[in-house]
Structures are given as structure tokens and as C-alpha cells.
Design a protein around this motif. Structure first.
Motif, short mmCIF file in Angstrom:
data_model
loop_
_atom_site.label_atom_id
_atom_site.label_comp_id
_atom_site.label_asym_id
_atom_site.label_seq_id
_atom_site.Cartn_x
_atom_site.Cartn_y
_atom_site.Cartn_z
N PHE A 129 4.25 -44.88 63.71
CA PHE A 129 4.69 -45.20 65.06
C PHE A 129 3.96 -44.35 66.09
O PHE A 129 3.48 -44.86 67.11
N LEU A 130 3.84 -43.05 65.83
CA LEU A 130 3.15 -42.18 66.77
C LEU A 130 1.67 -42.54 66.89
O LEU A 130 1.10 -42.53 67.99
N ALA B 44 7.53 -52.68 66.25
CA ALA B 44 8.58 -53.35 65.48
C ALA B 44 8.09 -54.69 64.94
O ALA B 44 8.35 -55.04 63.78
N ASP B 45 7.37 -55.44 65.75
CA ASP B 45 6.82 -56.72 65.29
C ASP B 45 5.87 -56.50 64.11
O ASP B 45 5.87 -57.27 63.13
N LEU C 110 14.63 -44.57 68.91
CA LEU C 110 13.86 -45.19 69.98
C LEU C 110 13.00 -46.35 69.48
O LEU C 110 12.62 -47.22 70.25
N TYR C 111 12.70 -46.40 68.15
CA TYR C 111 12.06 -47.60 67.61
C TYR C 111 12.85 -48.23 66.47
O TYR C 111 12.70 -49.42 66.19
N ASP D 94 15.93 -48.95 66.48
CA ASP D 94 16.81 -49.97 67.07
C ASP D 94 16.12 -51.33 67.11
O ASP D 94 16.73 -52.36 66.83
N ALA D 95 14.84 -51.34 67.48
CA ALA D 95 14.10 -52.60 67.60
C ALA D 95 13.89 -53.25 66.24
O ALA D 95 13.98 -54.48 66.10
N ILE D 96 13.61 -52.44 65.22
CA ILE D 96 13.44 -52.97 63.87
C ILE D 96 14.77 -53.52 63.36
O ILE D 96 14.84 -54.61 62.79
N ALA D 97 15.84 -52.76 63.58
CA ALA D 97 17.17 -53.18 63.12
C ALA D 97 17.60 -54.49 63.78
O ALA D 97 18.16 -55.37 63.12
N GLU D 98 17.34 -54.62 65.07
CA GLU D 98 17.72 -55.84 65.78
C GLU D 98 17.02 -57.06 65.19
O GLU D 98 17.64 -58.10 64.99
N ARG D 99 15.74 -56.91 64.88
CA ARG D 99 14.99 -58.02 64.31
C ARG D 99 15.49 -58.41 62.93
O ARG D 99 15.37 -59.56 62.51
#
Length: 223
Positions: free
Chosen positions: A22-23, A84-85, A119-120, A122-127
């Protein structure tokens, strides 16, 4: 009563770890010159291996080197979304998708409990269709910028179980949740395994495999 399914993320739901990628993803797209700090990133990792610093400090140092001391959420959002995508496209275990679908059919509340930054995560979990996320938080200053500092505890080992317990309390589920199924690949999650009603070792490394075999915990290969 609400049954729960609690998942670790890195190398459990995902095939590979996500924090350093991610970084690097952020540095490459936002400030490629920060890649010049990679030798310092390597030194910080050596300091961690030598136990000069702990995991939390390692995260903060690498965050500062590759993402910067602070960043506005407006700048961070497109980086988080594209990362996340990318994870959904190439880094999710097939067995994780199957388990998530099964737990949803069973009516479980799906919780991602990860040492990775929310901070990232959440986006993976939502998907992936998770209902809640428990993870390592970041300090947000009065300037509304995300700082390279961990808010509270690094969600790892015994701290992860403490943070799960805090989430249970805050969610009003104390004495109100039913059966708990917990998935992880790593022995550092032993406290959460022992708390759960149904521990599941997923693609476990050697120490966890030995522990799971000794304790009679289910072992699954998620590909």
C-alpha cells in the motif's frame, strides 16, 4: 443472538501482505521521489528484526518515509480506492470468497479484524461485503490530515483481542452475540483463536499448524 464470523486479513483473506505494498502504491502514484527512501525502509525492517523497534514503530516510520508525515483524506482517497481495486483483482484467496459467501448465507455478522491500517482496510472490506472493520487506526489532527502516527494500539496479537472486545462492547453485543467463528493464518492471533467458539487456521504457517493440530482446530486451505 447474532453469530459472528471474524476474519484476519493479510495472508488469510489476502494471499500476500498489504501494508508495504500500500505504501509503495501511494509513493509511486503520489510522490515517486519517496522511493529514494527505500534503503531507509529496509534499515527499519532490520531494526525490527533485531528488536530495536516494535511493529507499531516500524509502521509509523515506513508511513512517514513513503507516504509523508501527514496527508489530507482528499488526496488519500483515490490512492486507497485504486489500491483496494487492485487487491480485489489479484490478491484475494478463492477460499476466502467462498467462506464469506457461506457465512453470509448463515446470517453471520462479518467482521474484518486486521493489524493493517483501517485507512485502506475499510475499502477492501467494503468491496468484500464485510459489515464491520477492526484495525489499526491513524491519528487525524486538528488540520483534518492523517498523520504518520498510530491511534491507540497496533491491532496485533493480544491487542487484537482487546480491540475485538472493545468493538463487541461498543456494538452492544456483549452477552448478545452467539457463536463466534474466527479465521487467521498466524499464531500471533492465538488469543483470538482461544476466545472464539470455532477457530479455523487458514493456510497456517508452521507454528500455527502445530498448534491447531494439537488443539484440534480446523485447518483449511483457501488457495
Amino acid at each position: 443472538m447474532t453469530d459472528l464470523a471474524v476474519y484476519d486479513m493479510d495472508r488469510t483473506v489476502t494471499r500476500r501482505a498489504t501494508y508495504t505494498p500500500f505504501l509503495l502504491h501511494c509513493a509511486t502514484r503520489r510522490a515517486p521521489w519517496r522511493l529514494l527512501f527505500l534503503p531507509l525502509v529496509a534499515l527499519s525492517m532490520l531494526a525490527y528484526v533485531a528488536r530495536v523497534i516494535d511493529r507499531a514503530k516500524l509502521k509509523e516510520i515506513n508511513h512517514r518515509l513513503l507516504l509523508g508525515q501527514m496527508i489530507h483524506p482528499r488526496e488519500l482517497k483515490p490512492l486507497v480506492e485504486s489500491f483496494a481495486d487492485k487487491q480485489l483483482a489479484s490478491n484475494i484467496r478463492p477460499g476466502a470468497r467462498a467462506a464469506i459467501a457461506r457465512d453470509k448465507v448463515e446470517g453471520r455478522r462479518l467482521v474484518l479484524a486486521t493489524a493493517s491500517y483501517r485507512l485502506y482496510a475499510d475499502a477492501i472490506a467494503e468491496r468484500l461485503g464485510f459489515d464491520d472493520v477492526i484495525g489499526t487506526g491513524s491519528i487525524v489532527g486538528l488540520d483534518d490530515r492523517v498523520h504518520a502516527r498510530i491511534a491507540g494500539e497496533n491491532c496485533y496479537g493480544p491487542a487484537k483481542l482487546r480491540m475485538i472486545a472493545d468493538w463487541v462492547e461498543a456494538s452492544g453485543l456483549r452477552r448478545a452475540h452467539g457463536h463466534v467463528r474466527f479465521y487467521s493464518d498466524h499464531v500471533s492471533d492465538r488469543p483470538a483463536f482461544e476466545w472464539a467458539d470455532e477457530p479455523v487456521a487458514v493456510n497456517p504457517h508452521r507454528k500455527l499448524r502445530r498448534l491447531a493440530e494439537r488443539r484440534g482446530w480446523r485447518i483449511e486451505d483457501w488457495g
